[in-house]
Each structure stands twice: as structure tokens, then as C-alpha cells.
Design a protein around this motif. Structure first.
Motif: not given
Length: 282
Positions: A223-229
Motif C-alpha cells: 500500500k506504500s513505498i515503505f511496505d515489503q513486496a
């Protein structure tokens, strides 16, 4: 005259042989991946999340994560690389220091990706406290492809004839106006070539994202650039080595999707490059 023709034919033969030694193995790899992976490709496989411990379901989160990481890497690396190339080719004096910098940039292109991964952990994950996130992974990949983009962009800028610059300057244009309106438009095809090479490397690397962003399993999208993926290279590594009893076609299907994703992104960049190349007058 006869000896020169024989020498030419021998040279052509070895050049052809060297080309085949490259093309044939690559072609075999693509054919094997296609044959073993095409059976897994379906709408559900491309749009669903992994299920049953990644033994079923799809790879949609991994596809989205890969796209996020590649786009983030290009957003960071392309402006920085292009500006660095402009400075080195147009403004920096040819002295001992600039020659060392250019040599260092070329050498950085050959540094193993795992080293960039460790660098990303130390700088972005720990020092800047971005954590294991898309931002850390994108910046790490961006730094990894930066030397390729700088080198290709600098060579493209230096390939523009000096007569173009001299004509622009003689008409009263400033140096920056000359670079912006004369040099850059003619160098764009070469710059895009470096970008294409960077795209391919960023999309296919596993070690940098293993340390900075990749997650073993995420049932939802970040959901944001600070989440893992999740990412396709790491997902492929996991289902091939860490998860038992995974159907072979799922592994090869994942590899096939990654291959086509890289080819698709490269195709877009090649089409853009072709459009700019048609406008060149020299």
C-alpha cells in the motif's frame, strides 16, 4: 588478393560461429522455458494470489512488486545517471581525476549484485531507517544499474558531432541551451539503450531485493513505498528451492512470466528509441 579473400572468409566463419555459440544456448533456454511453462499460464495464474503454501493460485503480487521495483529504480537512476553523464561529457575537464571517475563507473558495472544488496541493507535499510521496503529495494536496484546508464548516456552524448555544438554556439545559444535542444535530442536513442540494459538487469536480479525488500509470501498488494513486496525473481527462487512438492509447470510458468515481462518492458523502450532514431538527421 586471393589470400585476403580467404582470410576474410575465415574471419566471417569464426564470427558466425561465435554468434551461434551465443544464440543457440539462449534459444534453447527460451524454448525449454516456454514448453514447460506455457501449461501453467492462465488468467487465474496471472491475477490470483499464491495459495496452499505457494503450490497453487497465482503470482499477481509478485508481478506487481516487480513492476514497482523496476519503475522505482528507473525513476531514481535515469535522472541521476543522465545528469552525471552530461556533466562528465560536457562540463568536466579531461584530467586525471575525471579519468579515474570514468574508470570507476565502468568498473562498478561489473560488481556482483550481492554486494549492492549488502550496500542497500547498510545504507537504506539501517542507516536511513527505510526498513525492508519497496523504497529500499528500488534505491538499491537504481544504484546497481546507475553505472550502465551513465556509461551508455555518456557515450551517446559524446557521439553527437561537435559541429552541432559549434553551430549552435555560433548562433548565440548558451552551453546549456545547446545541450538541451541540440545534444540531448540526438543522444536519446543511445540513452534509451542504456535504460533498456538497466531495465533487464533490475527486473531479473534476486540478491539485492532478497536483502532489502522481498517477502516470502504476501497475500495482498503493498500500500506504500515503505511496505515489503513480493518479486518474481525471489518468488521463483523460493518455489524452486524452499517449497517442496511444487508442480514443475508452476516454476517454469513463473520463469516464463518473468521473461515476457522483461521482454515487454524492453519492447516499449525499443519502440520509443526507434521513434527518436527516425528523427535523427545524421
Amino acid at each position: 588478393m586471393v589470400n585476403s579473400k580467404k582470410t576474410e572468409k575465415i574471419a566471417f566463419f569464426f564470427l558466425f560461429l561465435a554468434t551461434m555459440l551465443i544464440i543457440v544456448p539462449i534459444g534453447l533456454i527460451v524454448v525449454i522455458i516456454f514448453q514447460k511453462g506455457i501449461g501453467a499460464i492462465s488468467w487465474q495464474f496471472l491475477t490470483d494470489v499464491p495459495r496452499q503454501g505457494m503450490r497453487a493460485g497465482g503470482i499477481f503480487p509478485a508481478i506487481v512488486g516487480t513492476v514497482y521495483l523496476v519503475v522505482g529504480a528507473i525513476i531514481f537512476a535515469l535522472p541521476v545517471g543522465l545528469l552525471s553523464a552530461i556533466y562528465l561529457s560536457e562540463y568536466a575537464k579531461d584530467n586525471y581525476l575525471t579519468r579515474i571517475i570514468k574508470l570507476a563507473i565502468v568498473n562498478l558495472a561489473g560488481v556482483p549484485s550481492v554486494v549492492y544488496g549488502l550496500f542497500g541493507v547498510a545504507i537504506f535499510v539501517v542507516f536511513f531507517n527505510f526498513g525492508t521496503s519497496i523504497l529500499s529495494g528500488s534505491l538499491t536496484l537504481g544504484i546497481m544499474i546507475l553505472p550502465v546508464i551513465i556509461t551508455a548516456s555518456r557515450e551517446a552524448l559524446e557521439s553527437v558531432p561537435n559541429s552541432f555544438r559549434e553551430a549552435s554556439l555560433s548562433l548565440g545559444a548558451s552551453k546549456w541551451q545547446t545541450i538541451r535542444h541540440i545534444v540531448l535530442p540526438n543522444a536519446i536513442p543511445g540513452i534509451l539503450t542504456g535504460t533498456i540494459l538497466g531495465l533487464g538487469r533490475a527486473a531479473g536480479e534476486t540478491a539485492p531485493i532478497l536483502f532489502t525488500v522481498a517477502a516470502f509470501y504476501l497475500p495482498q498488494l503493498p500500500k506504500s513505498i515503505f511496505d515489503q513486496a513480493m518479486a518474481l525473481p525471489y518468488h521463483l527462487y523460493v518455489i524452486s528451492t524452499q517449497v517442496p512438492n511444487v508442480d514443475e509447470k508452476i516454476r517454469y510458468g513463473t520463469a516464463l512470466v518473468l521473461l515476457f515481462l522483461v521482454l515487454f518492458m524492453n519492447l516499449i523502450a525499443i519502440i520509443i528509441r526507434y521513434q527518436f532514431r527516425k528523427q535523427k538527421k545524421w
